[in-house]
Design a protein around this motif. Structure first.
Motif, short mmCIF file in Angstrom:
data_model
loop_
_atom_site.label_atom_id
_atom_site.label_comp_id
_atom_site.label_asym_id
_atom_site.label_seq_id
_atom_site.Cartn_x
_atom_site.Cartn_y
_atom_site.Cartn_z
N ARG A 115 0.84 -1.19 0.00
CA ARG A 115 0.00 0.00 0.00
C ARG A 115 0.87 1.24 0.00
O ARG A 115 1.90 1.31 0.68
N VAL A 116 0.47 2.23 -0.76
CA VAL A 116 1.20 3.49 -0.85
C VAL A 116 0.53 4.51 0.08
O VAL A 116 -0.71 4.70 0.01
N TYR A 117 1.34 5.14 0.96
CA TYR A 117 0.83 6.15 1.88
C TYR A 117 1.33 7.53 1.46
O TYR A 117 2.30 7.67 0.70
N SER A 118 0.68 8.54 1.97
CA SER A 118 1.04 9.93 1.67
C SER A 118 0.84 10.76 2.91
O SER A 118 0.25 10.29 3.90
N PRO A 119 1.31 12.02 2.91
CA PRO A 119 1.09 12.87 4.09
C PRO A 119 -0.39 13.00 4.44
O PRO A 119 -0.76 13.11 5.61
N ASN A 120 -1.25 12.97 3.42
CA ASN A 120 -2.69 13.04 3.69
C ASN A 120 -3.27 11.68 4.06
O ASN A 120 -4.44 11.58 4.44
N ASN A 121 -2.46 10.61 3.90
CA ASN A 121 -2.95 9.27 4.20
C ASN A 121 -1.81 8.48 4.84
O ASN A 121 -1.28 7.55 4.25
N PRO A 122 -1.38 8.87 6.08
CA PRO A 122 -0.23 8.20 6.72
C PRO A 122 -0.63 6.83 7.26
O PRO A 122 -1.80 6.55 7.46
N PRO A 123 0.37 5.93 7.44
CA PRO A 123 0.05 4.63 8.03
C PRO A 123 -0.41 4.79 9.47
O PRO A 123 -0.02 5.75 10.16
N PRO A 124 -1.22 3.91 9.99
CA PRO A 124 -1.71 4.03 11.38
C PRO A 124 -0.58 3.90 12.39
O PRO A 124 0.20 2.95 12.33
N SER A 125 -0.44 4.89 13.31
CA SER A 125 0.55 4.91 14.41
C SER A 125 1.97 4.84 13.89
O SER A 125 2.88 4.42 14.59
N GLY A 126 2.21 5.13 12.65
CA GLY A 126 3.56 5.10 12.12
C GLY A 126 4.11 3.71 11.93
O GLY A 126 5.28 3.54 11.68
N VAL A 127 3.32 2.63 12.09
CA VAL A 127 3.80 1.25 11.99
C VAL A 127 2.90 0.48 11.03
O VAL A 127 1.68 0.63 11.07
#
Length: 509
Positions: free
Chosen positions: A403-415
Motif C-alpha cells: 500500500r502506498v501512503y502519503s502525508p494526507n494518508n499516513p500509516p496508522p501509528s507510524g507502523v
C-alpha cells in the motif's frame, strides 16, 4: 578405343539425378560448337563450358533413338549464311544455360557464302542416359527444319502403315466408297454419283408434288377459313397477318409502369398486378397494384450502409449502444473529430502503446472509471483522472503489492504490520527507517546461507543490522554467524557450525 566421344558433365549428371528424384524434367534447348582454340579437344565431365565457343543455336529436334532406348539424339542445323569457323567440339545446354553434355568431333570447317562456298550443316550429338524420362523432349515448333532424312523416314513409315481402323459414326478411319442409293450401311461412304442420283430422285418427287393438290385439300381449307376465328381476341380469317399487343396477352400498361406478373408465384395468395419501372436516378422501382415498393437493389445498384442501417466500413456515426465481443484499434487516435472519447494505438512514434484520448470540448475534461453491480444500481468503486491529470480513487493505492501512503494518508501509528514476526517503521512523512523480522531458521549442515527479504524496501539503503539468536553453537571462533545487507530490501545470513532461529532489526534511510 573410340577417338571421338560425348560425355555427360558432372553438372549434367546432377541435374538428371535431381530430375529423376523430383519428376521435373531437364529441358535441353541449345547446342553450341567451338574450335577448341585451334586444337583437338578431349571432352571432360568437369567442363562447364566449351574450350572456345564459336556459335550457339537452338535445337532442331531432340528424340529417343529407335534402336537404343537409352540414347537421346539432339540435332541442330547451322544455316548456310553462318560460318567462317572450324568445328572441333560440341555441347548441349539446358534452358538455364548449364552445360549438360560435351563431345569432340573430327575437324570440320564451316564456310560462309562470302568465302565462295556455303552449306547448311546438320550436327547431331548422342547422349546416353539411364532414364530418358528425366530429359524433356519438347521442341519449339517454329524452329523445326525438316531434314531430308526426317522426311524420307516419315514417308517410309506412312507407306508401310495401312493398318488404320475403319471409320464409324463416332471415330475417324478408312471408309469404302459406294454408288448405292438404297443402302442402309453406316460404314460405306457415298460417291458423288450416288449423291447426284439421290438428288435427281428427290427433285423429281418435289416437282411432282408441287403440281398436285391433296385430295379435298382446297375444299377443306376453304371450309375451315369460312368460320370466324379469333386469336387472343383479334379476328383472323387467313387473308392477312395479325398483330398482338400487351393487352391481348394480359400485360397491359398502367401509367408509366409495365405489368410483368399477375399472380401464381410460390407465395401466391391472390391476383395482384406487379410492375417494374426504370425511373429516376437510373434505378429499378417496383409497384404492386398501385402501391410503390421503392427501389429494387441490384449488383450495379447496391444499398448504401445508411439505407439498411449498417455501419460503413470507412467509418461513420452509430446512434445507440454498440455491443461486440472484441473491439480493437490499430491506428493513431483522431481526437480532432470533435468532443468525445477516442481509442488509438502507436501514438508515440510506433512504441506499441494503446491510447485513450479525451477531447473535452468546452468542459473540464478527464476520465471517470466506475464499477457498478449487475443492475447498475450500486456503485462499488471509482477511479477518476481529472482534466489536469490528477488521479483519485475510492479504494487504496498499492505499488508492487504494498500500500502506498502519503502525508494526507499516513500509516496508522507510524507502523505497518507485515506478519507475526516482521514489521517496519516510518517517519511521519512516510519514509521507512526501521524494520524488524524474525523466525529465520538456519542449519549450517543443510542451509548455511539464507537470503532474507525485509517487509519493505528502504528508499536508499541499509545502515545497520542487529540480530539475536536462539539455538546451538554460534558463540566461539569455530561456531559463528554473520548478517550482511543485500540491496535495499534484503540481508544475507551465513552460519558456521550452528543451528537455530534468528531475529533481526535493520536500520536504513
Amino acid at each position: 578405343m573410340s577417338k571421338f566421344k560425348s560425355v555427360v558433365t558432372t553438372l549434367g549428371q546432377a541435374r538428371i539425378a535431381s530430375a529423376i528424384a523430383s519428376g521435373k524434367d531437364v529441358n535441353i534447348t541449345q547446342l553450341a560448337v567451338g574450335d577448341g582454340n585451334g586444337s583437338a579437344t578431349e571432352p571432360s565431365m568437369g567442363q562447364t563450358a566449351l574450350v572456345h565457343e564459336t556459335y550457339r543455336l537452338k535445337l532442331n529436334s531432340i528424340k529417343i533413338d529407335n534402336k537404343n532406348a537409352n540414347w537421346i539424339i539432339a540435332e541442330a542445323i547451322i544455316p548456310a549464311e553462318i560460318g567462317g569457323f572450324w568445328i572441333r567440339e560440341m555441347g548441349l545446354f539446358s534452358a538455364e544455360g548449364e552445360l549438360i553434355a560435351v563431345s569432340n568431333m573430327a575437324d570440320s570447317y564451316k564456310p560462309t557464302l562470302e568465302e565462295g562456298s556455303g552449306r547448311t550443316q546438320t550436327l547431331r550429338m548422342v547422349l546416353t542416359v539411364t532414364d530418358t524420362d528425366a530429359v524433356s523432349l519438347t521442341i519449339d515448333d517454329t524452329l523445326i527444319i525438316a531434314t531430308e532424312e526426317y522426311v524420307n523416314n516419315l514417308l517410309a513409315e506412312h507407306e508401310a502403315s495401312r493398318h488404320h481402323p475403319d471409320g464409324t459414326l463416332t471415330a475417324k478411319g478408312f471408309v469404302q466408297l459406294s454408288n448405292a442409293v438404297d443402302s442402309t450401311s453406316e460404314i460405306l461412304a457415298a460417291t458423288p454419283k450416288a449423291v447426284k442420283t439421290s438428288y435427281d430422285l428427290a427433285k423429281s418427287a418435289n416437282d411432282n408434288a408441287n403440281g398436285r393438290l391433296p385430295a379435298g385439300g382446297t375444299a377443306v381449307a376453304a371450309a375451315k377459313l369460312a368460320t370466324a376465328r379469333k386469336i387472343a381476341g383479334v379476328a383472323f380469317d387467313g387473308t392477312a397477318d395479325i398483330s398482338l399487343n400487351a393487352s391481348n396477352i394480359g400485360l397491359g400498361n398502367v401509367g408509366n409502369y409495365q405489368a410483368v406478373q399477375a399472380g401464381g408465384g410460390l407465395n401466391y395468395v391472390e391476383n395482384h398486378r406487379i410492375y417494374i419501372d426504370w425511373g429516376k436516378g437510373d434505378k429499378l422501382y417496383a409497384t404492386v397494384d398501385n402501391v410503390s415498393q421503392g427501389v429494387i437493389y441490384t449488383g450495379k445498384n447496391p444499398p448504401t450502409p445508411g439505407e439498411v442501417g449498417a455501419y460503413p466500413s470507412t467509418g461513420g456515426n452509430v446512434s445507440g449502444y454498440v455491443n461486440a465481443q472484441f473491439l480493437g484499434a490499430n491506428g493513431l487516435p483522431n481526437p480532432g473529430l470533435g468532443q468525445g472519447t477516442y481509442i488509438g494505438w502507436n501514438e508515440s512514434n510506433g512504441q506499441g502503446e494503446s491510447s485513450f484520448v479525451n477531447n473535452k470540448g468546452g468542459g473540464s475534461g478527464g476520465f471517470n472509471f466506475r464499477i457498478v453491480n449487475y443492475q447498475n444500481s450500486v456503485q462499488t468503486g471509482q477511479v477518476t483522472i481529472s482534466g489536469t491529470g490528477n488521479l483519485n480513487t475510492s479504494g487504496i493505492l498499492s505499488e508492487a503489492g504494498q500500500r502506498v501512503y502519503s502525508p494526507n494518508n499516513p500509516p496508522p501509528s507510524g507502523v505497518t504490520r507485515t506478519g507475526n514476526y516482521s514489521a517496519y517503521y516510518s517517519h511521519s512523512n512516510g519514509q521507512i527507517f526501521l524494520q524488524s523480522i524474525g523466525g529465520i531458521n538456519s542449519n549450517s549442515s543443510t542451509n548455511p546461507d539464507v537470503t532474507i527479504t525485509l517487509p519493505a524496501t528502504f528508499p536508499t539503503g541499509i545502515i545497520a543490522i542487529s540480530g539475536s539468536y536462539t539455538g546451538t553453537g554460534g558463540k566461539d571462533s569455530s561456531s559463528w554467524w554473520t548478517a550482511t545487507p543485500v540491496g535495499n530490501n534484503q540481508i544475507k545470513l551465513h552460519t558456521t557450525n550452528c543451528s537455530g532461529s534468528w531475529a533481526f532489526i535493520v536500520a536504513g534511510y
